[in-house]
Design a protein around this motif. Structure first.
Motif, PDB file in Angstrom:
ATOM      1  N   ASP A 328      -4.315  -9.299   0.053  1.00 36.03           N
ATOM      2  CA  ASP A 328      -4.658  -7.575   0.002  1.00 36.03           C
ATOM      3  C   ASP A 328      -2.942  -7.425  -0.641  1.00 36.03           C
ATOM      4  O   ASP A 328      -2.841  -6.937  -2.214  1.00 36.03           O
ATOM      5  N   MET A 329      -2.197  -7.581  -0.223  1.00 37.24           N
ATOM      6  CA  MET A 329      -0.752  -7.414  -0.272  1.00 37.24           C
ATOM      7  C   MET A 329      -0.323  -7.875  -1.527  1.00 37.24           C
ATOM      8  O   MET A 329       0.555  -7.230  -2.500  1.00 37.24           O
ATOM      9  N   ASP A 330      -0.382  -9.330  -1.859  1.00 34.42           N
ATOM     10  CA  ASP A 330      -0.361 -10.026  -3.140  1.00 34.42           C
ATOM     11  C   ASP A 330      -1.061  -9.872  -4.379  1.00 34.42           C
ATOM     12  O   ASP A 330      -0.440  -9.149  -5.588  1.00 34.42           O
ATOM     13  N   LYS A 331      -2.017  -9.228  -3.629  1.00 36.70           N
ATOM     14  CA  LYS A 331      -3.121  -8.544  -5.243  1.00 36.70           C
ATOM     15  C   LYS A 331      -2.722  -7.628  -5.781  1.00 36.70           C
ATOM     16  O   LYS A 331      -2.750  -6.936  -6.512  1.00 36.70           O
ATOM     17  N   MET A 440       2.938   9.610   9.147  1.00 36.68           N
ATOM     18  CA  MET A 440       2.764   8.623   8.316  1.00 36.68           C
ATOM     19  C   MET A 440       1.418   7.422   9.658  1.00 36.68           C
ATOM     20  O   MET A 440       2.512   6.625  10.048  1.00 36.68           O
ATOM     21  N   LEU A 441       0.456   7.245   9.501  1.00 34.84           N
ATOM     22  CA  LEU A 441      -0.094   6.033  10.853  1.00 34.84           C
ATOM     23  C   LEU A 441       0.026   5.468   8.881  1.00 34.84           C
ATOM     24  O   LEU A 441      -1.430   5.309   8.581  1.00 34.84           O
ATOM     25  N   VAL A 442       0.274   4.432   9.465  1.00 36.52           N
ATOM     26  CA  VAL A 442       0.070   3.192   8.282  1.00 36.52           C
ATOM     27  C   VAL A 442      -0.589   1.964   9.155  1.00 36.52           C
ATOM     28  O   VAL A 442      -0.398   1.343   9.786  1.00 36.52           O
ATOM     29  N   LYS A 443      -0.347   0.983   7.693  1.00 37.40           N
ATOM     30  CA  LYS A 443      -0.627   0.015   7.841  1.00 37.40           C
ATOM     31  C   LYS A 443      -0.344  -1.049   6.358  1.00 37.40           C
ATOM     32  O   LYS A 443      -0.044  -0.722   5.813  1.00 37.40           O
ATOM     33  N   ASP A 444      -0.304  -2.449   6.615  1.00 38.26           N
ATOM     34  CA  ASP A 444       0.544  -3.436   5.770  1.00 38.26           C
ATOM     35  C   ASP A 444      -0.586  -4.586   5.741  1.00 38.26           C
ATOM     36  O   ASP A 444      -1.195  -4.456   6.806  1.00 38.26           O
ATOM     37  N   SER A 445      -0.289  -5.763   5.286  1.00 48.02           N
ATOM     38  CA  SER A 445      -1.404  -6.855   4.933  1.00 48.02           C
ATOM     39  C   SER A 445      -1.299  -7.742   6.096  1.00 48.02           C
ATOM     40  O   SER A 445      -2.107  -8.740   6.459  1.00 48.02           O
ATOM     41  N   SER A 446       0.163  -7.446   6.826  1.00 46.62           N
ATOM     42  CA  SER A 446      -0.081  -8.279   7.809  1.00 46.62           C
ATOM     43  C   SER A 446      -0.500  -7.372   9.526  1.00 46.62           C
ATOM     44  O   SER A 446      -0.752  -8.357   9.864  1.00 46.62           O
ATOM     45  N   PHE A 498      -7.531   5.627  -1.509  1.00 45.47           N
ATOM     46  CA  PHE A 498      -7.469   4.145  -0.995  1.00 45.47           C
ATOM     47  C   PHE A 498      -6.643   3.801  -1.646  1.00 45.47           C
ATOM     48  O   PHE A 498      -6.835   3.950  -3.693  1.00 45.47           O
ATOM     49  N   ASN A 499      -5.970   1.792  -2.031  1.00 44.94           N
ATOM     50  CA  ASN A 499      -5.417   1.171  -2.663  1.00 44.94           C
ATOM     51  C   ASN A 499      -4.543   1.951  -3.373  1.00 44.94           C
ATOM     52  O   ASN A 499      -3.929   1.439  -3.884  1.00 44.94           O
TER      53      ASN A 499
END
Ligand SMILES: [Zn+2]
Length: 525
Positions: A328-331, A440-446, A498-499
């Motif tokens: 998703d990160m690549d996208k 900020m509560l965050v997420k990344d592709s990992s 979103f996104n």
């Protein structure tokens, strides 16, 4: 190359002229000219030299000269072909193909045999597919002359048909798909055995070995750091094609990833490389890194070559599994030209351009395995990350700006302060300043596929730690500045959409990661 002249006869006078040597049995100190067959493991694209000649270099192996396994140092023979015209040189598209050379001179060069094939004199070359039995080759080998005639077909019974088919197959097996000069000879009685042997050996060699060893390519993650010192340096790659896009009339954009799992972009001329396929493992020869692009861009050159592997080769089957597909990160990174990512937005920009091109870190590595990050990077303490926000605190956005005491680092709500936000610390009695204090509560592709999320702070007690984070506004008393509150709320809302992704530099302070050198630049409604 129009007229093809087969020489299948045993009675031919020329059939005895060619004695073929194994590569390892050729004396590199000899002045003689040699004929040989070799399996191609690597090939550059033909290019023009400074003296106006064209040149092409190819690496070949056979039963007597080759390396094994993944780690052993490469062992092969070099074939250097010279010609007056570009079109006289071979363009190699696939490793594993067989090359036959007539009348090459030989020398020792860098401890390896180097063969000189000069087409202006009497040398010649022929190229054969690695595997002509199976119908797995999608190359245009101009075989239309072999297509059967419909009228004949009706006259034959089943057995005769089969026989004819076998005959045709047999003929195809020993027909080169490209050759130098106007014609070629192939002494079927003499050369068939050599050809069959080297084909079988080559297929086994590629099925059981990586062939392309680690010192024959660079990892994408290293090419910026290793190349930035010398911009003119070329390097080779080994990667998987994630996606192919039609960029414009003349170019394709391909997204590539390699064992370092970084995704890069590369624009390639369509006429040269139109047969490439998504998901395919390829070897790329002679490219540069585009240091001026904000994205990770590999720059092709006139002499860039892209080589494909036979699908049954070990390197192709294993690497296509080991190298990740598009995440998703690549996208998000590939924000152009793709329908899937059309709605993905990177909200921010990194304001320090030297950091903006740096390597991307995974939050998992920073938060959970910080000790394993190389010491020099930990010392620099500026990590580029890309994440999305699940939630932003405080919920009451008027509390995003706080009065901060530079003496004791205590923070106070601005609610009781006047519009300018002037106030003194309750304990130290020193003048407070207004800062952003936001989590900020965050997420990344990992961390996308697991339950983990991480906390990143916008905590601007230091001037360069985020006072410029929001667009068109600076920290002020949000209880008394309605316009500023509206400006900030709009941007906070955009951050959690979103996104929407945040490209940021974070630094570690104690147990926390703070945002810096980052600014919201996109407007989303
Ligand atoms: Zn204080």
């Amino acid at each position: 190359m129009q007229t093809t002249q087969h020489n299948n006869s045993t009675t031919s006078n020329r059939s005895n002229n060619y004695i073929y040597h194994s590569l390892g049995n050729i004396d590199p100190d000899s002045q003689d000219q040699y004929n040989f067959f070799g399996v191609i493991i690597d090939a550059a694209y033909p290019y023009k030299t400074s003296n106006g000649k064209y040149i092409c270099t190819i690496k070949v192996v056979d039963q007597t000269i080759h390396h094994k396994g993944e780690s052993s140092s490469p062992l092969f023979a070099n074939v250097v072909i010279y010609a007056k015209r570009f079109e006289d040189l071979p363009i190699i598209r696939r490793v594993g193909d067989i090359m036959r050379v007539h009348r090459a001179n030989v020398k020792f060069f860098n401890d390896m045999r180097q063969f000189y094939v000069n087409l202006q004199y009497n040398s010649s070359w022929c190229l054969f597919h690695q595997n002509q039995d199976k119908d797995d080759d999608d190359f245009d080998d101009n075989d239309s002359d072999e297509n059967q005639n419909g009228e004949d077909q009706e006259m034959l019974d089943q057995d005769q048909l089969k026989e004819k088919q076998l005959e045709r197959q047999e003929k195809r097996r020993y027909k080169p798909y490209k050759f130098s000069g106007r014609s070629y000879t192939f002494d079927i009685n003499h050369e068939k055995i050599i050809m069959d042997n080297i084909r079988t050996w080559g297929q086994n060699y590629f099925a059981n070995n990586y062939v392309i060893t680690k010192d024959m390519y660079m990892l994408l993650k290293d090419c910026k750091t290793k190349m930035s010192n010398d911009e003119s340096q070329e390097f080779d790659l080994l990667c998987k094609i994630l996606k192919i896009f039609e960029k414009d009339e003349n170019n394709l954009e391909i997204r590539i990833k390699d064992l370092s799992q970084e995704m890069w972009f590369m624009s390639v001329p369509r006429f040269k490389f139109q047969s490439l396929k998504q998901g395919e493992v390829i070897r790329i020869r002679c490219v540069e890194v585009n240091l001026t692009s904000k994205r990770n861009v590999i720059q092709t050159k006139n002499n860039t070559n892209i080589l494909r592997f036979h699908p049954s080769s070990r390197i192709a089957t294993e690497l296509s599994k080991v190298i990740e597909d598009e995440t998703d990160m690549d996208k998000v990174l590939g924000d152009e030209a793709s329908d899937i990512v059309m709605n993905a937005v990177v909200l921010t920009e990194i304001t320090d351009s030297s950091l903006a091109r740096g390597q991307m870190f995974k939050l998992t590595d920073l938060f959970l395995n910080f000790d394993q990050i190389p010491e020099n990077l930990r010392e620099r303490n500026a990590f580029r990350v890309r994440f999305y926000c699940l939630r932003i605190d405080p919920i009451d956005h008027r509390e995003v700006v706080q009065a901060y005491c530079p003496e004791c680092s205590e923070t106070y709500s601005c609610e009781t302060l006047e519009k300018e936000g002037k106030g003194k610390c309750k304990s130290c009695k020193v003048e407070c300043k207004l800062i952003y204090k936001m989590q900020m509560l965050v997420k990344d592709s990992s961390s996308q596929m697991n339950k983990n999320f991480y906390r990143i702070l916008l905590y601007s007690f230091d001037e360069d730690r985020g006072n410029d984070f929001f667009s068109n506004v600076r920290p002020c008393n949000l209880y008394k500045n309605a316009d500023a509150l509206e400006t900030i709320e709009k941007q906070i809302k955009a951050m959690t959409k979103f996104n929407v992704w945040i490209d940021a530099i974070i630094e570690r302070q104690g147990a926390f990661f703070l945002i810096r050198d980052t600014k919201i630049t996109q407007v989303i409604n």
